[in-house]
Design a protein around this motif. Structure first.
Motif, PDB file in Angstrom:
ATOM      1  N   VAL A 197       0.835  -1.155   0.108  1.00  0.00           N
ATOM      2  CA  VAL A 197       0.007  -0.049   0.213  1.00  0.00           C
ATOM      3  C   VAL A 197       0.854   1.302   0.175  1.00  0.00           C
ATOM      4  O   VAL A 197       0.630   2.213  -0.681  1.00  0.00           O
ATOM      5  N   GLU A 198       1.888   1.293   0.739  1.00  0.00           N
ATOM      6  CA  GLU A 198       2.937   2.297   0.957  1.00  0.00           C
ATOM      7  C   GLU A 198       3.572   2.701  -0.520  1.00  0.00           C
ATOM      8  O   GLU A 198       3.675   3.754  -1.021  1.00  0.00           O
ATOM      9  N   LYS A 199       3.766   1.713  -1.102  1.00  0.00           N
ATOM     10  CA  LYS A 199       4.468   1.524  -2.372  1.00  0.00           C
ATOM     11  C   LYS A 199       3.613   2.127  -3.426  1.00  0.00           C
ATOM     12  O   LYS A 199       3.716   2.940  -4.409  1.00  0.00           O
ATOM     13  N   LEU A 200       2.282   1.711  -3.357  1.00  0.00           N
ATOM     14  CA  LEU A 200       1.358   2.242  -4.285  1.00  0.00           C
ATOM     15  C   LEU A 200       0.936   3.563  -4.172  1.00  0.00           C
ATOM     16  O   LEU A 200       0.858   4.348  -5.137  1.00  0.00           O
ATOM     17  N   ILE A 201       0.847   4.164  -2.841  1.00  0.00           N
ATOM     18  CA  ILE A 201       0.534   5.587  -2.569  1.00  0.00           C
ATOM     19  C   ILE A 201       1.794   6.288  -3.117  1.00  0.00           C
ATOM     20  O   ILE A 201       1.433   7.424  -3.675  1.00  0.00           O
ATOM     21  N   ARG A 202       3.001   5.749  -2.814  1.00  0.00           N
ATOM     22  CA  ARG A 202       4.227   6.873  -3.296  1.00  0.00           C
ATOM     23  C   ARG A 202       4.099   6.734  -4.905  1.00  0.00           C
ATOM     24  O   ARG A 202       4.606   7.876  -5.482  1.00  0.00           O
ATOM     25  N   SER A 203       3.884   5.647  -5.380  1.00  0.00           N
ATOM     26  CA  SER A 203       3.659   5.703  -7.051  1.00  0.00           C
ATOM     27  C   SER A 203       2.888   6.648  -7.600  1.00  0.00           C
ATOM     28  O   SER A 203       2.972   7.031  -8.551  1.00  0.00           O
ATOM     29  N   ALA A 204       1.634   6.777  -6.679  1.00  0.00           N
ATOM     30  CA  ALA A 204       0.758   7.563  -7.246  1.00  0.00           C
ATOM     31  C   ALA A 204       0.820   9.094  -7.209  1.00  0.00           C
ATOM     32  O   ALA A 204       0.042   9.942  -7.710  1.00  0.00           O
ATOM     33  N   GLN A 205       1.897   9.598  -6.145  1.00  0.00           N
ATOM     34  CA  GLN A 205       2.159  10.770  -6.066  1.00  0.00           C
ATOM     35  C   GLN A 205       2.581  11.544  -7.426  1.00  0.00           C
ATOM     36  O   GLN A 205       3.131  11.140  -8.194  1.00  0.00           O
ATOM     37  N   GLY A 206       1.697  12.665  -7.602  1.00  0.00           N
ATOM     38  CA  GLY A 206       2.015  13.228  -9.194  1.00  0.00           C
ATOM     39  C   GLY A 206       0.547  13.138  -9.760  1.00  0.00           C
ATOM     40  O   GLY A 206       0.319  13.802 -10.840  1.00  0.00           O
ATOM     41  N   LEU A 207      -0.363  12.416  -9.318  1.00  0.00           N
ATOM     42  CA  LEU A 207      -1.684  12.214 -10.066  1.00  0.00           C
ATOM     43  C   LEU A 207      -2.588  12.910  -9.267  1.00  0.00           C
ATOM     44  O   LEU A 207      -2.434  13.332  -8.243  1.00  0.00           O
ATOM     45  N   THR A 208      -3.840  13.174  -9.851  1.00  0.00           N
ATOM     46  CA  THR A 208      -4.593  13.826  -9.225  1.00  0.00           C
ATOM     47  C   THR A 208      -5.514  12.926  -8.652  1.00  0.00           C
ATOM     48  O   THR A 208      -5.617  11.603  -8.765  1.00  0.00           O
ATOM     49  N   ILE A 209      -6.469  13.261  -7.711  1.00  0.00           N
ATOM     50  CA  ILE A 209      -7.492  12.237  -6.944  1.00  0.00           C
ATOM     51  C   ILE A 209      -8.513  11.451  -8.228  1.00  0.00           C
ATOM     52  O   ILE A 209      -8.678  10.180  -7.820  1.00  0.00           O
ATOM     53  N   LYS A 210      -8.781  12.118  -9.079  1.00  0.00           N
ATOM     54  CA  LYS A 210      -9.614  11.551 -10.140  1.00  0.00           C
ATOM     55  C   LYS A 210      -8.793  10.384 -11.020  1.00  0.00           C
ATOM     56  O   LYS A 210      -9.195   9.262 -11.359  1.00  0.00           O
ATOM     57  N   GLU A 211      -7.691  10.820 -11.361  1.00  0.00           N
ATOM     58  CA  GLU A 211      -6.639   9.876 -12.011  1.00  0.00           C
ATOM     59  C   GLU A 211      -6.304   8.528 -11.079  1.00  0.00           C
ATOM     60  O   GLU A 211      -6.273   7.495 -11.476  1.00  0.00           O
TER      61      GLU A 211
ATOM     62  N   GLU B 111       0.061   4.581 -15.930  1.00  0.00           N
ATOM     63  CA  GLU B 111      -1.022   5.699 -16.291  1.00  0.00           C
ATOM     64  C   GLU B 111       0.203   7.169 -16.221  1.00  0.00           C
ATOM     65  O   GLU B 111       0.009   8.060 -16.850  1.00  0.00           O
ATOM     66  N   LYS B 112       0.905   6.979 -15.247  1.00  0.00           N
ATOM     67  CA  LYS B 112       1.955   8.306 -15.266  1.00  0.00           C
ATOM     68  C   LYS B 112       2.584   8.318 -16.561  1.00  0.00           C
ATOM     69  O   LYS B 112       2.950   9.677 -16.856  1.00  0.00           O
ATOM     70  N   ARG B 113       3.078   7.095 -17.129  1.00  0.00           N
ATOM     71  CA  ARG B 113       3.812   7.131 -18.151  1.00  0.00           C
ATOM     72  C   ARG B 113       2.944   7.933 -19.489  1.00  0.00           C
ATOM     73  O   ARG B 113       3.257   8.723 -20.325  1.00  0.00           O
ATOM     74  N   GLN B 114       1.406   7.616 -19.413  1.00  0.00           N
ATOM     75  CA  GLN B 114       0.651   8.118 -20.412  1.00  0.00           C
ATOM     76  C   GLN B 114       0.379   9.558 -20.169  1.00  0.00           C
ATOM     77  O   GLN B 114       0.353  10.496 -21.133  1.00  0.00           O
ATOM     78  N   ILE B 115       0.355   9.907 -18.960  1.00  0.00           N
ATOM     79  CA  ILE B 115       0.279  11.526 -18.506  1.00  0.00           C
ATOM     80  C   ILE B 115       1.292  12.425 -19.288  1.00  0.00           C
ATOM     81  O   ILE B 115       1.481  13.174 -19.705  1.00  0.00           O
TER      82      ILE B 115
END
Length: 224
Positions: free
Chosen positions: A128-142, A168-172
């Motif tokens: 979960v910690e790795k997932l949240i760290r990976s998600a930083q830089g995304l919006t809540i919607k993304e 997803e971040k790569r696509q952004i």
């Protein structure tokens, strides 16, 4: 609170008949500001395309002077900053940052809590910690969309959700047309020798976590 968008027109906490006839008309909503209550907060959503019109710009400037003697506030919401030169000194720009770790974790907990009982969530606290760290830089919607995409494709949320987030971040990044995103594929096994450094990194791995930061431990350092 009065909200306006081109698609929905004017809506908010006012009685019918008090909002004027500014349905989907950018000029109309600006004209109706004068008849709104003195303490109104008027929020114009995605108004930036209309700021390319000289008539709209002139009206906004004049409204700025008129509103100085009232308690009314005009607020423009926009995903991009597009200000004509004429308004650059008349408006105050407030940037809202992307969601931080705590906001993403709260979103994750809300989504997981709303899932049906038959949906499996196979994630350790470290995952979960790795997932949240990976998600930083995304919006809540993304971030919400990424978790939904994982559910649709996998039928559950597991460690592969981290890969989906990175994809997803790569696509952004690709959409920006400015940068390229290269996901790391190497591991410590790709590095020859340096056994002492590898052991140091492995033994201190948890010290880089959010839990360690919350506990008050400083991030390990001293290695160049």
């Amino acid at each position: 609170l009065i909200l306006w968008s081109q698609s929905r027109g004017t809506f908010g906490r006012m009685k019918k008949g008090q909002l004027g006839t500014a349905q989907g008309d950018p000029i109309g909503i600006l004209e109706s500001v004068a008849s709104m209550p003195d303490n109104a907060l008027i929020v114009l959503v995605d108004f930036h395309p209309f700021l390319g019109d000289a008539s709209v710009v002139r009206m906004v400037r004049e409204l700025g002077y008129d509103l100085e003697s009232t308690n009314k506030t005009l607020l423009f919401l926009s995903p991009v900053l597009k200000l004509p030169v004429e308004l650059a000194k008349d408006l105050v720009v407030v940037d809202f940052p992307l969601p931080n770790h705590d906001m993403l974790k709260e979103t994750f907990d809300e989504i997981i809590g709303s899932l049906p009982k038959n949906v499996r969530v196979v994630l350790s606290p470290n995952d979960v910690e790795k997932l949240i760290r990976s998600a930083q830089g995304l919006t809540i919607k993304e971030f919400s969309n990424v978790l939904a995409k994982t559910l649709v494709t996998k039928g559950r949320i597991d460690r592969e959700a981290i890969d989906v987030v990175n994809s997803e971040k790569r696509q952004i990044v690709r959409k920006s047309g400015i940068l390229d995103f290269y996901p790391p594929s190497e591991s410590l096994a790709s590095v020859g020798g340096l056994d002492q450094l590898k052991n140091w990194l492995i033994s201190r791995g948890n010290a880089f976590s959010e839990a360690a930061r919350a506990f008050g431990l400083p991030s390990p350092r001293g290695i160049l």
